[in-house]
Design a protein around this motif. Structure first.
Motif, short mmCIF file in Angstrom:
data_model
loop_
_atom_site.label_atom_id
_atom_site.label_comp_id
_atom_site.label_asym_id
_atom_site.label_seq_id
_atom_site.Cartn_x
_atom_site.Cartn_y
_atom_site.Cartn_z
N THR B 4 -21.83 28.43 -38.71
CA THR B 4 -22.44 27.57 -39.73
C THR B 4 -23.77 27.03 -39.23
N ILE B 5 -24.79 27.13 -40.04
CA ILE B 5 -26.07 26.51 -39.70
C ILE B 5 -26.32 25.34 -40.65
N THR B 6 -27.18 24.43 -40.22
CA THR B 6 -27.60 23.37 -41.13
C THR B 6 -29.04 23.63 -41.58
N ALA B 7 -29.34 23.16 -42.77
CA ALA B 7 -30.69 23.31 -43.34
C ALA B 7 -30.98 22.08 -44.19
N PHE B 8 -32.27 21.89 -44.51
CA PHE B 8 -32.64 20.78 -45.39
C PHE B 8 -31.95 20.91 -46.74
N TYR B 62 -26.56 24.99 -35.08
CA TYR B 62 -25.75 26.21 -35.15
C TYR B 62 -24.39 25.87 -34.56
N GLN B 63 -23.33 26.16 -35.33
CA GLN B 63 -21.98 25.91 -34.82
C GLN B 63 -21.17 27.19 -34.96
N ASP B 64 -20.54 27.58 -33.86
CA ASP B 64 -19.67 28.75 -33.88
C ASP B 64 -18.44 28.38 -33.04
N ASP B 66 -16.32 26.24 -30.92
CA ASP B 66 -16.63 25.07 -30.10
C ASP B 66 -18.10 24.97 -29.70
N LEU B 67 -18.82 26.05 -29.87
CA LEU B 67 -20.22 26.07 -29.41
C LEU B 67 -21.13 25.43 -30.45
N VAL B 68 -21.86 24.42 -30.03
CA VAL B 68 -22.86 23.76 -30.89
C VAL B 68 -24.22 23.91 -30.23
N LEU B 69 -25.18 24.46 -30.96
CA LEU B 69 -26.54 24.59 -30.44
C LEU B 69 -27.53 23.92 -31.37
N PHE B 70 -28.63 23.43 -30.80
CA PHE B 70 -29.79 23.06 -31.60
C PHE B 70 -30.99 23.72 -30.93
N GLU B 71 -32.19 23.50 -31.43
CA GLU B 71 -33.40 24.16 -30.95
C GLU B 71 -33.41 25.63 -31.40
#
Lengths: 213, 213
Positions: B4-8, B62-64, B66-71
């Protein structure tokens, strides 16, 4: 054969360790990788031989056999993957990369913009009005970072390449007084600077840039 | 489960595809990874639930599992390592990372500085004097990049994550007229935009940001 990095023949910062080769030296020291250094003058940086290594004519570069890298972030992430020391066990490497990018892309840009304004616009009519705006953009980043650290010694479990880069970025604020407004961040920088690997990296660049001619 | 990604919830650019989630969508499309999108409002971005994912209160995340990333850079590099499509065979992954960092750290900062000046300083007394300085800083980067491409279709052999990021950065110059001064770079951007994966990514963000309410 050792990998070779490039560094300023004489850094504009006079040995304060803010030139970007210090970040690479620090990473190499953390993973225990011996390295060679080739010094380049400002003139040489714009010549074809150096532009073949670094298309934007800057330092540092990194050469290891056939592999040539530029961009400090890419070099540090590559080093983190070659030997233990910068990717703590149990931490996903992409989380460490996230913090390397956060340091370079989210925290450092307003700091560089402030430096550029002081360097290039100090004698303009607008500088005195613009500087407080620039300081506030930096404070917004520092405030968020300080909240995220929230008592942790490092950003992700143990010390990582993400801390190395974040601390290197925050060091640029030393003379601004802004870092001191966030005691948790000042202590975080001090923790990084106390590491023996950082001390060796700092001493190595000081021998070139700081010692009297 | 899809990542799952986030967007405006509603991008400030009105669907021109310049919000950073488009870069992630493009990468996901290149590697053929289906994904889910969660839209966040400007208010939600500053709330604890979102700050737990992105300490600086921005998109995308970005969430996959347990992994959460930003940048964006870290997310694109991570995606490049999960499925084929963004790391061409025969190219060292660290070379691709070098170009991702070059796009974000060397080419994009003066572009963002120009945008910030137009957004925040247009009504100041100094803006008219400052803008030409900012344009020249951008030209210095474009000139070096154009020289490096030197007739190549992509930065390193086949299309890579480095091209995805560099082209995404250069797209921000479309309304400035600066890109058109470098025909090789304008053609490079057009090559990227012609890719079916980019077209799908653009259409997906347009459906949210560009379509009339």
């Amino acid at each position: 054969m050792n990998p070779t990095i490039t560094a300023f023949q004489r850094s504009p910062d006079g040995g304060r360790g803010l030139a970007r080769d210090t970040r690479i030296r620090w990473a190499l020291e953390e993973i225990g990788q011996p390295y060679d250094v080739r010094l380049v003058s400002f003139d040489q940086m714009k010549q074809p031989a150096h532009l073949a290594l670094h298309p934007f004519g800057q330092i540092p570069t990194y050469q290891d056999g056939d592999l040539v890298l530029f961009e400090t972030g890419a070099i540090v992430l590559h080093l983190a993957q070659t030997r233990p020391g910068l990717l703590p066990p149990g931490t996903h490497p992409a989380r460490v990369a996230t913090w390397v990018f956060a340091a370079l892309n989210t925290v450092e840009p307003p700091i560089i913009e402030r430096e550029a304004a002081i360097l290039m616009e100090s004698d303009t009519a607008w500088h005195a009005q613009r500087l407080p705006m620039l300081n506030d953009r930096i404070r917004a980043r520092l405030s968020a970072l300080s909240a995220r650290l929230d008592g942790r010694p490092w950003l992700e479990g143990a010390f990582s390449a993400g801390d190395l880069m974040m601390i290197s970025v925050l060091q640029r604020l030393r003379s601004s007084g802004l870092l001191q407004e966030y005691p948790a961040l000042a202590a975080y920088v001090a923790r990084g600077e106390a590491r023996p690997a950082y001390q060796r990296a700092f001493a190595a660049q000081w021998a070139i840039n700081g010692a009297p001619e």
